[in-house]
Design a protein around this motif. Structure first.
Motif, PDB file in Angstrom:
ATOM      1  N   GLU A   5       0.827  -1.199   0.000  1.00 36.36           N
ATOM      2  CA  GLU A   5       0.000   0.000   0.000  1.00 36.36           C
ATOM      3  C   GLU A   5       0.865   1.254   0.000  1.00 36.36           C
ATOM      4  O   GLU A   5       0.564   2.226  -0.675  1.00 36.36           O
ATOM      5  N   ARG A   6       1.958   1.200   0.757  1.00 37.34           N
ATOM      6  CA  ARG A   6       2.853   2.346   0.830  1.00 37.34           C
ATOM      7  C   ARG A   6       3.509   2.593  -0.524  1.00 37.34           C
ATOM      8  O   ARG A   6       3.623   3.724  -0.979  1.00 37.34           O
ATOM      9  N   ARG A   7       3.907   1.523  -1.181  1.00 33.42           N
ATOM     10  CA  ARG A   7       4.488   1.662  -2.518  1.00 33.42           C
ATOM     11  C   ARG A   7       3.476   2.265  -3.476  1.00 33.42           C
ATOM     12  O   ARG A   7       3.797   3.153  -4.238  1.00 33.42           O
ATOM     13  N   ASP A   8       2.241   1.779  -3.398  1.00 36.08           N
ATOM     14  CA  ASP A   8       1.191   2.277  -4.272  1.00 36.08           C
ATOM     15  C   ASP A   8       0.932   3.760  -4.033  1.00 36.08           C
ATOM     16  O   ASP A   8       0.846   4.538  -4.973  1.00 36.08           O
ATOM     17  N   SER A   9       0.805   4.158  -2.758  1.00 35.70           N
ATOM     18  CA  SER A   9       0.468   5.549  -2.479  1.00 35.70           C
ATOM     19  C   SER A   9       1.662   6.460  -2.771  1.00 35.70           C
ATOM     20  O   SER A   9       1.488   7.592  -3.205  1.00 35.70           O
ATOM     21  N   ALA A  10       2.876   5.962  -2.594  1.00 38.98           N
ATOM     22  CA  ALA A  10       4.062   6.745  -2.938  1.00 38.98           C
ATOM     23  C   ALA A  10       4.084   6.978  -4.442  1.00 38.98           C
ATOM     24  O   ALA A  10       4.366   8.075  -4.916  1.00 38.98           O
ATOM     25  N   GLY A  11       3.753   5.955  -5.187  1.00 35.47           N
ATOM     26  CA  GLY A  11       3.692   6.065  -6.635  1.00 35.47           C
ATOM     27  C   GLY A  11       2.634   7.059  -7.073  1.00 35.47           C
ATOM     28  O   GLY A  11       2.875   7.916  -7.922  1.00 35.47           O
ATOM     29  N   ALA A  12       1.464   6.983  -6.425  1.00 35.36           N
ATOM     30  CA  ALA A  12       0.365   7.870  -6.764  1.00 35.36           C
ATOM     31  C   ALA A  12       0.726   9.312  -6.459  1.00 35.36           C
ATOM     32  O   ALA A  12       0.388  10.225  -7.222  1.00 35.36           O
ATOM     33  N   ALA A  13       1.413   9.541  -5.340  1.00 33.83           N
ATOM     34  CA  ALA A  13       1.754  10.893  -4.919  1.00 33.83           C
ATOM     35  C   ALA A  13       2.723  11.549  -5.901  1.00 33.83           C
ATOM     36  O   ALA A  13       2.635  12.748  -6.145  1.00 33.83           O
TER      37      ALA A  13
END
Ligand SMILES: [Zn+2]
Length: 128
Positions: free
Chosen positions: A33-41
């Motif tokens: 989830e952290r990887r996903d949200s970092a990517g999204a940001a």
């Protein structure tokens, strides 16, 4: 005091093994989830308000993740103690930890007395 029998130890090992898998899955999901949200940001332009919300959620998640990691270490250590044959001995006073306590908290490192002495400052009114 009731001491764990071989059957109890098997049950406790099962509990620990199950918990270990659960924690690993939780931590893996949190990392994902952290990887996903970092990517999204980095991909999207998000306004300040939204950004603050994301940051707050991330802090809550990482506190939970930290607790999971701490517990994972405890559970792994307990499984090692099971393998080594030292499982169930209090790390504080060396006395056997009560079976009732182990069944509630299989990864317990200390007997109730030693644990509550350690937690003295932060202990809530919890009934043993
Ligand atoms: Zn103790």
């Amino acid at each position: 005091m009731d001491l764990p029998t071989q059957a109890h130890l098997k049950t406790l090992r099962d509990l620990l093994t199950y918990r270990l898998a659960e924690l690993r899955a939780d931590i893996h999901a949190a990392e994902q989830e952290r990887r996903d949200s970092a990517g999204a940001a980095t991909r999207d332009v998000i306004d300040r308000k939204e950004e603050a919300g994301v940051r707050q959620r991330t802090e809550v998640d990482s506190a939970q993740e930290q607790r999971d990691r701490d517990e994972l270490i405890e559970v792994e250590a307990a499984l090692h103690r099971l393998d080594a044959g030292t499982y169930g001995d209090c790390a504080g006073c060396g006395e056997p930890i009560a079976l009732q306590r182990l069944l509630v908290r299989p990864a317990a490192l200390r007997c109730g007395r030693c644990q509550s002495e350690r937690e003295h400052a932060t202990e809530h009114a919890r009934r043993a």
